[in-house]
Every structure is written in C-alpha cells, then in structure tokens.
Design a protein around this motif. Structure first.
Motif, PDB file in Angstrom:
ATOM      1  N   PRO A  88       0.836  -1.200   0.000  1.00 32.48           N
ATOM      2  CA  PRO A  88       0.000   0.000   0.000  1.00 32.48           C
ATOM      3  C   PRO A  88       0.872   1.252   0.000  1.00 32.48           C
ATOM      4  CG  PRO A  88       0.005  -1.043   2.178  1.00 32.48           C
ATOM      5  CD  PRO A  88       0.972  -1.816   1.331  1.00 32.48           C
ATOM      6  N   LEU A  89       0.681   2.101  -0.992  1.00 31.62           N
ATOM      7  CA  LEU A  89       1.441   3.349  -1.053  1.00 31.62           C
ATOM      8  C   LEU A  89       0.876   4.349  -0.054  1.00 31.62           C
ATOM      9  CD1 LEU A  89       1.842   3.857  -4.910  1.00 31.62           C
ATOM     10  CD2 LEU A  89       3.669   3.327  -3.276  1.00 31.62           C
ATOM     11  N   ALA A  90       1.758   4.966   0.729  1.00 28.23           N
ATOM     12  CA  ALA A  90       1.322   5.973   1.699  1.00 28.23           C
ATOM     13  C   ALA A  90       2.122   7.253   1.487  1.00 28.23           C
ATOM     14  CB  ALA A  90       1.504   5.451   3.109  1.00 28.23           C
ATOM     15  N   GLU A  91       1.753   8.275   2.224  1.00 27.27           N
ATOM     16  CA  GLU A  91       2.366   9.594   1.976  1.00 27.27           C
ATOM     17  C   GLU A  91       3.891   9.565   2.049  1.00 27.27           C
ATOM     18  OE1 GLU A  91       0.596  13.087   2.748  1.00 27.27           O
ATOM     19  OE2 GLU A  91      -1.432  12.337   3.024  1.00 27.27           O
ATOM     20  N   ASP A  92       4.417   8.806   3.008  1.00 25.05           N
ATOM     21  CA  ASP A  92       5.872   8.689   3.123  1.00 25.05           C
ATOM     22  C   ASP A  92       6.524   8.330   1.792  1.00 25.05           C
ATOM     23  OD1 ASP A  92       5.417   9.053   5.731  1.00 25.05           O
ATOM     24  OD2 ASP A  92       6.045   7.055   6.401  1.00 25.05           O
ATOM     25  N   ASP A  93       5.846   7.430   1.084  1.00 24.51           N
ATOM     26  CA  ASP A  93       6.428   6.921  -0.155  1.00 24.51           C
ATOM     27  C   ASP A  93       6.503   7.990  -1.241  1.00 24.51           C
ATOM     28  OD1 ASP A  93       6.647   4.238   0.806  1.00 24.51           O
ATOM     29  OD2 ASP A  93       4.478   4.044   0.540  1.00 24.51           O
ATOM     30  N   PHE A  94       5.631   9.013  -1.110  1.00 21.81           N
ATOM     31  CA  PHE A  94       5.610  10.046  -2.139  1.00 21.81           C
ATOM     32  C   PHE A  94       6.669  11.109  -1.887  1.00 21.81           C
ATOM     33  CE2 PHE A  94       0.913   8.855  -2.090  1.00 21.81           C
ATOM     34  CZ  PHE A  94       1.085   7.899  -3.080  1.00 21.81           C
ATOM     35  N   GLU A  95       7.242  11.080  -0.697  1.00 22.75           N
ATOM     36  CA  GLU A  95       8.188  12.131  -0.339  1.00 22.75           C
ATOM     37  C   GLU A  95       9.624  11.804  -0.745  1.00 22.75           C
ATOM     38  OE1 GLU A  95       7.234  12.651   3.771  1.00 22.75           O
ATOM     39  OE2 GLU A  95       5.263  13.461   3.220  1.00 22.75           O
ATOM     40  N   ARG A  96       9.838  10.588  -1.180  1.00 21.29           N
ATOM     41  CA  ARG A  96      11.196  10.246  -1.615  1.00 21.29           C
ATOM     42  C   ARG A  96      11.225   9.999  -3.116  1.00 21.29           C
ATOM     43  NH1 ARG A  96      12.110   4.849  -1.071  1.00 21.29           N
ATOM     44  NH2 ARG A  96      14.160   5.120  -0.155  1.00 21.29           N
ATOM     45  N   GLU A  97      12.399  10.061  -3.665  1.00 24.34           N
ATOM     46  CA  GLU A  97      12.566   9.945  -5.111  1.00 24.34           C
ATOM     47  C   GLU A  97      12.451   8.492  -5.582  1.00 24.34           C
ATOM     48  OE1 GLU A  97      13.078  11.928  -8.026  1.00 24.34           O
ATOM     49  OE2 GLU A  97      11.993  13.163  -6.572  1.00 24.34           O
ATOM     50  N   GLY A  98      13.091   7.611  -4.837  1.00 25.56           N
ATOM     51  CA  GLY A  98      13.207   6.221  -5.289  1.00 25.56           C
ATOM     52  C   GLY A  98      11.951   5.416  -5.047  1.00 25.56           C
ATOM     53  N   LEU A  99      12.048   4.136  -5.332  1.00 27.13           N
ATOM     54  CA  LEU A  99      10.980   3.212  -4.980  1.00 27.13           C
ATOM     55  C   LEU A  99      10.962   3.060  -3.467  1.00 27.13           C
ATOM     56  CD1 LEU A  99      11.356   0.241  -7.507  1.00 27.13           C
ATOM     57  CD2 LEU A  99       9.299   1.610  -7.157  1.00 27.13           C
ATOM     58  N   PRO A 100       9.802   2.755  -2.872  1.00 26.18           N
ATOM     59  CA  PRO A 100       9.784   2.405  -1.444  1.00 26.18           C
ATOM     60  C   PRO A 100      10.824   1.309  -1.189  1.00 26.18           C
ATOM     61  CG  PRO A 100       7.550   2.580  -2.288  1.00 26.18           C
ATOM     62  CD  PRO A 100       8.466   2.734  -3.470  1.00 26.18           C
ATOM     63  N   ALA A 101      11.556   1.450  -0.093  1.00 24.48           N
ATOM     64  CA  ALA A 101      12.700   0.573   0.156  1.00 24.48           C
ATOM     65  C   ALA A 101      12.360  -0.924   0.058  1.00 24.48           C
ATOM     66  CB  ALA A 101      13.293   0.902   1.521  1.00 24.48           C
ATOM     67  N   PRO A 102      11.251  -1.387   0.639  1.00 26.06           N
ATOM     68  CA  PRO A 102      11.002  -2.827   0.592  1.00 26.06           C
ATOM     69  C   PRO A 102      10.794  -3.352  -0.831  1.00 26.06           C
ATOM     70  CG  PRO A 102       9.516  -1.732   2.158  1.00 26.06           C
ATOM     71  CD  PRO A 102      10.201  -0.666   1.377  1.00 26.06           C
ATOM     72  N   LEU A 103      10.473  -2.449  -1.748  1.00 22.44           N
ATOM     73  CA  LEU A 103      10.164  -2.892  -3.117  1.00 22.44           C
ATOM     74  C   LEU A 103      11.386  -2.888  -4.015  1.00 22.44           C
ATOM     75  CD1 LEU A 103       6.818  -0.959  -3.780  1.00 22.44           C
ATOM     76  CD2 LEU A 103       7.119  -3.292  -2.925  1.00 22.44           C
ATOM     77  N   ASP A 104      12.446  -2.221  -3.547  1.00 23.75           N
ATOM     78  CA  ASP A 104      13.538  -1.883  -4.442  1.00 23.75           C
ATOM     79  C   ASP A 104      14.163  -3.097  -5.115  1.00 23.75           C
ATOM     80  OD1 ASP A 104      14.756   0.319  -5.588  1.00 23.75           O
ATOM     81  OD2 ASP A 104      16.584  -0.030  -4.422  1.00 23.75           O
ATOM     82  N   LYS A 105      14.322  -4.180  -4.338  1.00 26.25           N
ATOM     83  CA  LYS A 105      14.995  -5.349  -4.936  1.00 26.25           C
ATOM     84  C   LYS A 105      14.014  -6.310  -5.617  1.00 26.25           C
ATOM     85  CE  LYS A 105      15.125  -7.654  -0.451  1.00 26.25           C
ATOM     86  NZ  LYS A 105      15.679  -8.703   0.366  1.00 26.25           N
ATOM     87  N   HIS A 106      12.746  -5.891  -5.747  1.00 25.34           N
ATOM     88  CA  HIS A 106      11.740  -6.777  -6.363  1.00 25.34           C
ATOM     89  C   HIS A 106      11.103  -6.135  -7.584  1.00 25.34           C
ATOM     90  CE1 HIS A 106      11.978  -9.471  -2.941  1.00 25.34           C
ATOM     91  NE2 HIS A 106      11.803  -8.450  -2.131  1.00 25.34           N
ATOM     92  N   ARG A 107      11.857  -5.245  -8.196  1.00 25.45           N
ATOM     93  CA  ARG A 107      11.362  -4.458  -9.305  1.00 25.45           C
ATOM     94  C   ARG A 107      10.586  -5.276 -10.345  1.00 25.45           C
ATOM     95  NH1 ARG A 107      13.720   0.853 -10.839  1.00 25.45           N
ATOM     96  NH2 ARG A 107      14.460   0.970  -8.687  1.00 25.45           N
ATOM     97  N   ALA A 108      11.080  -6.450 -10.684  1.00 23.17           N
ATOM     98  CA  ALA A 108      10.482  -7.237 -11.776  1.00 23.17           C
ATOM     99  C   ALA A 108       9.113  -7.792 -11.405  1.00 23.17           C
ATOM    100  CB  ALA A 108      11.420  -8.378 -12.170  1.00 23.17           C
ATOM    101  N   LYS A 109       8.830  -7.815 -10.092  1.00 23.59           N
ATOM    102  CA  LYS A 109       7.552  -8.381  -9.657  1.00 23.59           C
ATOM    103  C   LYS A 109       6.452  -7.334  -9.496  1.00 23.59           C
ATOM    104  CE  LYS A 109       9.603 -12.100  -6.860  1.00 23.59           C
ATOM    105  NZ  LYS A 109       9.709 -12.678  -5.496  1.00 23.59           N
ATOM    106  N   LEU A 110       6.801  -6.061  -9.697  1.00 24.63           N
ATOM    107  CA  LEU A 110       5.862  -4.999  -9.330  1.00 24.63           C
ATOM    108  C   LEU A 110       4.837  -4.714 -10.421  1.00 24.63           C
ATOM    109  CD1 LEU A 110       8.372  -2.433  -7.746  1.00 24.63           C
ATOM    110  CD2 LEU A 110       7.229  -4.383  -6.665  1.00 24.63           C
ATOM    111  N   HIS A 111       3.581  -4.587  -9.995  1.00 25.72           N
ATOM    112  CA  HIS A 111       2.498  -4.181 -10.896  1.00 25.72           C
ATOM    113  C   HIS A 111       1.716  -3.069 -10.221  1.00 25.72           C
ATOM    114  CE1 HIS A 111       2.730  -7.526 -13.849  1.00 25.72           C
ATOM    115  NE2 HIS A 111       3.434  -8.025 -12.858  1.00 25.72           N
ATOM    116  N   GLY A 112       1.638  -1.919 -10.872  1.00 25.88           N
ATOM    117  CA  GLY A 112       0.902  -0.801 -10.301  1.00 25.88           C
ATOM    118  C   GLY A 112      -0.585  -0.901 -10.603  1.00 25.88           C
ATOM    119  N   LEU A 113      -1.382  -0.543  -9.619  1.00 25.76           N
ATOM    120  CA  LEU A 113      -2.824  -0.416  -9.838  1.00 25.76           C
ATOM    121  C   LEU A 113      -3.213   1.038  -9.616  1.00 25.76           C
ATOM    122  CD1 LEU A 113      -4.392  -3.529  -8.043  1.00 25.76           C
ATOM    123  CD2 LEU A 113      -3.781  -3.279 -10.455  1.00 25.76           C
ATOM    124  N   THR A 114      -3.985   1.570 -10.550  1.00 22.20           N
ATOM    125  CA  THR A 114      -4.472   2.924 -10.358  1.00 22.20           C
ATOM    126  C   THR A 114      -5.995   2.933 -10.501  1.00 22.20           C
ATOM    127  OG1 THR A 114      -4.110   5.244 -10.901  1.00 22.20           O
ATOM    128  CG2 THR A 114      -4.264   3.710 -12.757  1.00 22.20           C
TER     129      THR A 114
END
Lengths: 271, 271
Positions: free
Chosen positions: B180-206
């Motif tokens: 779940p994306l929260a405000e903290d995640d919008f304040e940094r440039e990169g991917l949320p830290a827990p997701l960073d090493k799982h880039r290939a598994k990520l699917h965004g829902l909007t």
C-alpha cells in the motif's frame, strides 16, 4: 521407454480466457491420465494477433505435435484465422450462438469481451461489496454484521471458513460471515449467544482431525493448538454442536470451495 | 404495454454448475437487452433428479414459457432424461467429448463431477496456500514475504489490490503480495525501500480519483482520507511513481478483477 510427451492445450480467447479454459478443463477431465501442457493466449482480439497464435500452432505441428486448440472467439474473421491452423480447433461458442440467433430472432453481437468484463456494474459491485464484507467479518469484528449476512459459516479454526466465504463473495456475490468455534462455545449447552437469533443462516463446516492437525502444524508447529489430540477434541465437540442444533454440515477435507459453495447455495434454495 | 417477461435460463449440472453457467453467460452476453432469470440446478446427477428438472421445464412450458436449458451433464441416460423436456436444451459438452474420443482414441469417462472437484489435490492445495499467502500479506505483515511472491501489487489504499490478489490466488494459484502506497512513499525519489529489490515483480494499480473518493467515502465518510482532494493527490503521486520506475499499470476503475488478473498473467508470460 520415455514418458509420453505432454500434449499442448492452447486456450485462445479475445478476452480473459476464463470461459475457454473452464470448458477445456471440463472436457479434458473426461480423459484422465494424458499429460497436458496448458498455454494461454488471452486478448487475441484481432486478425493480426490470431495470425500469430496460428503461427505458434504451425510451429508446434512442424515439430510433430498435435495441439488441441480451444477458443471462445466469436468474430468470424478472427476465428477463421485461428481455424486455418493445423490443429483440432474447438470452436466453443459459435454453435450455441447460431441456435440462440434462431431463438431470439436476431443476430448475436459477436463482440469482443463478454461476461467477465463490467457489463453489469451492479452485479460486479455486489461481488466486491460481498468480498469486503467477508474480509471484515473475517477480522473478527463480524458479530454486528450477522444481521446483514446471507449466511454464517460456523467451524473450528482452520476448518475452511475463510476460503469458502471469500469464494462465495467473489464468485457468487453472496455475503457470508464466519463464526470461529472456540473452547468457550463447547462448555455451554446452547448455541453460541451471537448465533442464537440467526439459526436459519448457519452452516457448519467440519474437517478430518488428521487433516486439521496437518494444516495447524504448518501454521504453529508443536503447539497445543496444532496437536492431534486438540484437533480431535475440537472437531468432535463441533460436530456434536452441529448435530444438537440441526445445522447443515459440510466436510472440507475432500470437497473444494467450488463444491462447498455450490452445495450451500443449493441448500439455501431448498431451505 | 407491459415489460417483456424474463426468460428462464436453467443451468443444469451433475456437479457444481460453474462451467455450465459460465458458458451460458458467455453465450447470452451476445444478446444484450433480453431480461433473463437464472435458475440453477446443480448436483443433477441421476435419472430421478433429471426427471424432476425436466418436469420443472414442462411446468414452465405449460405456462407458455420457452425456457433455455444449458447443461454439462455427460452421462447419456441422465442427459436424455433432460433432453426429453419441452425446451431448447444446449448440450454443452457432448459434441466436444465426441471429437476428443477420436483424438485420444478412447472413450470419455463421462463420469460425474470434473475439474471443480479435488481431482488434482496438489493444484487445489496450491490455490489454498496462495490464498493464505494473499491474506497474510494483506494484513501488512507481508514485506518479508516479497521474496516468496510471484508478484507484488502496488497502489494507494482502496485501489483494488486486495480483490485482485485474492482472485489471483483462488482462481489461478498465484501468490500476490500487496504494497500500500502511503504519503511517506511520495516524499522520496526512489521506490519504497522494501520494493527496491523486487522491481520485476511490481504491478501498479491505479483508479479514477472520483471513484476512489466514492469508495473511501463509504468507508470513512467526511474524512480527509476520503476527500476528493486527497484522492486526487494520492493517485497523481502514485501514477508519477509508476511512470518514473517503468512499472506496468492497470486501471481498476472499469476493469473487473477477472480482466486485471488475466492482463497481469499475460504480461508475466511476455516479461
């Protein structure tokens, strides 16, 4: 002697492919023992994509395979592209559509997509709300929701209440709550108090104690909760409670959620 | 002038009826605008039960109705009982079974039941384990599970992550985690830290912010969380994050869980 090679089953749909795969599996279940390799080609919605799938089939045939192709594509120009492939192609919807055109006295739409898109937003929202409902009750805050429930699943921890209620919601839009039986409930004669005024909605779930032991052991190895003795005790007491109060009971040991849900819905109709 | 009466659609199966209803809906979706009344008769597994269903059809016909009957029954003596009813009977599996008998060079089992029972316990347990997995990650204890996930759904609160992950598990046996994306995640440039090493598994829902506003308002009316302004802000930031990191994105506003799941699985295959 080598093992027989798996036969390729191609599921080709202009949309999700759920219907095509469902029918293919229903048919192929009548020929057990043949190794099969399912390959899915959803969203095959235009001539160019269908041509690419037909080419895949040709490539398999060139290697000596005889793939089975199951398709729910209905647009004639896309379908005929696929039918040109060197394989047995099961055209799953056209024969039925032809008969229905006679019945309704008008041509079938033969559009892309179908009943798995949101063509009926009300029905879809109903399923999503039922899912929210099942998740909310699953968190144990459900007692005040029993009034709003279509049915209440009663059983010991890990007897299959949660998968059943989620499936009832997602597939059927039915609002199912859970009531987890705990030791307190076995110490009294009557039904657990929160259930007492909802008798008609109650469905008991039971399970083989050895299977329950295995499931709980995976979750909490070596605990009293997971011990075979405890599982046997809880299941015996739960079944006695179901019997004393005349609850309909289903055994989740060897029945799938699909079967349990269908059985419950069928008994609601008769009840 | 009165409204046209709903036409009765009878779903008759020797087992759950899921396949028969699925095909019936796929066919009838091509004739929109006709009011239909679905009546389900699962577990019609022997001659006596089939005779009772045929009698129901006769009763409808006697009142001037022309019911449509869709059946996946394969046992000839049960099927012929149903086919004696005065209605258009769609025999959904027999033609395909006849062709497959030629293909496999042996008779179809034509047994009761099929692919919705536990004929493949390994596949079934895989689906149930995937469901446990989705529920566990949904409680927010999922970060250490990302290693074990087949995919990770990323999106703001109430964008559709939970229904999608539950459907992927129940239907496809796929292990989907949520982030779940929260405000903290919008304040940094990169991917949320827990997701960073799982880039290939990520699917965004909007989701459309107005739709999100409506969903959140139902849950927490009048809150900042539910305000249109907040919804617009979160969706805008989430979409920017998806774009910056090249995540595949699906919009849940007008796509069903069936469609989203099929799309994700299809992109996994290509990826």
């Amino acid at each position: 002697m080598s093992l027989p090679a798996a036969r390729t089953v191609l599921i080709v749909s202009d949309h999700t492919g759920l219907t095509a795969e469902n029918i293919a599996r229903a048919l192929l279940a009548h020929f057990p023992g043949h190794p099969l390799r399912y390959v899915r080609r959803p969203f095959t919605a235009d001539v160019m994509v269908a041509r690419a799938v037909a080419q895949e089939v040709s490539d398999l045939a060139a290697r000596g395979e005889r793939p089975l192709v199951f398709t729910t594509i209905t647009r004639p120009e896309v379908l005929s592209e696929l039918q040109s492939a060197p394989a047995q192609v099961f055209d799953l919807l056209t024969p039925g559509l032809d008969v229905l055109e006679q019945e309704f006295g008008r041509p079938a739409a033969r559009h892309i997509g179908g009943h798995h898109d949101m063509h009926d937003p009300g029905e879809y929202l109903g399923r999503m709300e039922a899912l929210d409902f099942a998740l909310a009750t699953d968190d144990g805050i459900g007692e005040r929701q029993y009034d709003l429930s279509d049915l209440i699943l009663v059983g010991v921890s890990r007897a299959g209440k949660t998968p059943t209620s989620l499936f009832l919601a997602l597939q059927h839009g039915v609002r199912a709550s859970n009531y987890p039986l705990a030791e307190d409930d076995f110490e009294r004669e009557g039904l657990p108090a929160p259930l007492d005024k909802h008798r008609a909605k109650l469905h008991g779930l039971t399970i083989d104690p050895r299977r329950l032991h295995a499931i709980r052991t995976q979750r909490k190895p070596g605990s009293r909760y997971a011990s075979l003795e405890q599982c046997e005790y809880e299941v015996r007491r739960a079944e006695r409670l179901f019997q004393r109060h005349g609850l309909p009971v289903r055994d989740t040991t060897s029945a799938s959620v699909e079967e349990i849900a269908a059985g419950i819905l069928n008994s609601l109709r008769r009840g």
